[in-house]
Design a protein around this motif. Structure first.
Motif, PDB file in Angstrom:
ATOM      1  N   SER A  93       0.816  -1.211   0.000  1.00  0.00           N
ATOM      2  CA  SER A  93       0.000   0.000   0.000  1.00  0.00           C
ATOM      3  C   SER A  93       0.847   1.256   0.000  1.00  0.00           C
ATOM      4  CB  SER A  93      -0.937  -0.001   1.217  1.00  0.00           C
ATOM      5  OG  SER A  93      -1.826  -1.091   1.177  1.00  0.00           O
ATOM      6  N   ALA A  97       0.628   3.789  -2.997  1.00  0.00           N
ATOM      7  CA  ALA A  97       0.156   5.145  -2.700  1.00  0.00           C
ATOM      8  C   ALA A  97       1.203   6.187  -3.064  1.00  0.00           C
ATOM      9  CB  ALA A  97      -0.201   5.243  -1.219  1.00  0.00           C
ATOM     10  N   SER A 101       0.574   9.085  -5.907  1.00  0.00           N
ATOM     11  CA  SER A 101       0.537  10.477  -5.446  1.00  0.00           C
ATOM     12  C   SER A 101       1.376  11.403  -6.328  1.00  0.00           C
ATOM     13  CB  SER A 101       1.036  10.564  -3.999  1.00  0.00           C
ATOM     14  OG  SER A 101       2.419  10.240  -3.918  1.00  0.00           O
ATOM     15  N   ILE A 162      -5.170   2.358   0.445  1.00  0.00           N
ATOM     16  CA  ILE A 162      -4.236   2.967  -0.510  1.00  0.00           C
ATOM     17  C   ILE A 162      -4.652   4.405  -0.802  1.00  0.00           C
ATOM     18  CG2 ILE A 162      -3.348   2.875  -2.870  1.00  0.00           C
ATOM     19  CD1 ILE A 162      -3.520  -0.128  -2.750  1.00  0.00           C
ATOM     20  N   ARG A 166      -2.483   7.646  -0.189  1.00  0.00           N
ATOM     21  CA  ARG A 166      -2.195   8.511  -1.335  1.00  0.00           C
ATOM     22  C   ARG A 166      -2.556   9.957  -1.022  1.00  0.00           C
ATOM     23  NH1 ARG A 166      -6.432   8.285  -5.890  1.00  0.00           N
ATOM     24  NH2 ARG A 166      -7.379   9.619  -4.294  1.00  0.00           N
TER      25      ARG A 166
END
Length: 296
Positions: A93, A97, A101, A162, A166
């Protein structure tokens, strides 16, 4: 000088606190009843004489449970699934993420859409089951015969967590990342030394989510783990419940405690670790959900 409350505000607070108190007691009562029933005598439990406080207190149900090797085996399996499952899910995750991002990620919008799409629509139980069966065959072909690893590895994604991570990563000022890159930091160093330390709250929150999910995991653990010695605690409790509800299995039951007391004692022992861990993470919980759930 403290402002005096108006009548309407006072009435609202009284009603709010009253409702919250009733709700808290309603949530607390099942737990208190479970404790009372687990340490009460057989007659009091079987004839529903327990309301709040225990009667004919005895701890034979706990003694019998602690003396059951299968219980400790199931507890060990649950600890295994929770520890390694949480580490694996958090690892995937955080990496996912972090990548999502970044605005420079190619096809970023498409990846984010497909991530959210999995929350809206599911393939269904049958395709998911067939997928896990195929994954199990792959594991077996490479020598991984322990089905617990299937539950750990194949179930290592959670779209909601996630997204929370993020959104939190997107809130990290880009200037800090740029300064780290100028100083010669690599992508992994930026993630490890910049993003993770600045996202402790949301990481603690999703870690709690992961741990509770793995600790309480029942359905897929029962479907995919065929060896009884590898069953986690929740599957063990369910199998015990089925046994104690079978009249043929209960013939000749002659113990000072009720079979229900045995189940209640199992339930108590299954939630103690979460009750112990939660107070240490609770201070991060509200802040983490707020940071990860709100995107400016």
């Amino acid at each position: 000088m403290k402002r005096r409350l108006e009548i309407s505000e006072l009435i609202f607070k009284i009603i709010s606190y009253t409702l919250l108190t009733i709700f808290a007691l309603a949530c607390l009562y099942p737990f208190l009843y479970t404790i009372s029933a687990s340490i009460s005598g057989r007659r009091a439990v079987d004839y529903s004489e327990i309301v709040l406080f225990p009667k004919d207190i005895q701890f034979d149900a706990f003694a019998a449970m602690f003396g059951n090797n299968m219980f400790w085996n199931a507890y060990t399996n649950t600890l295994f699934l929770t520890l390694y499952g949480t580490i694996w899910e958090l690892f995937l995750s955080v990496l996912g993420a972090y990548a999502l991002s970044k605005k420079r990620l190619l096809f970023r919008r498409g990846f984010n859409f497909f991530l959210v799409f999995t929350m809206w629509f599911s393939a269904g139980l049958v395709p998911q089951y067939l997928n896990y069966i195929a994954t199990k065959k792959v594991f077996n072909s490479v020598g991984i015969m322990d089905d617990k690893w299937l539950v750990v590895i194949a179930m290592g994604m959670a779209a909601m967590n996630i997204i929370l991570l993020r959104n939190s990563f997107e809130g990290v000022p880009s200037e800090i990342e740029e300064a780290a890159i100028v100083d010669g930091a690599t992508e992994m160093q930026v993630l490890w030394k910049v993003y993770l330390p600045m996202s402790k709250s949301i990481i603690a929150t999703v870690t709690l989510f992961f741990a509770i999910s793995r600790w309480n995991g029942y359905f897929w653990a029962r479907q995919m783990i065929t060896n009884g010695n590898e069953h986690p605690l929740m599957v063990f409790i369910r199998l015990q419940l089925e046994t104690y509800q079978d009249p043929d299995q209960m013939t000749g039951w002659d113990y000072p405690y009720s079979s229900d007391s045995m189940i209640y004692s199992l339930i108590i022992c299954s939630i103690i670790p979460i009750l112990v861990i939660y107070p240490f993470i609770q201070k991060y919980f509200a802040k983490g959900v707020n940071v990860g759930g709100v995107k400016e």
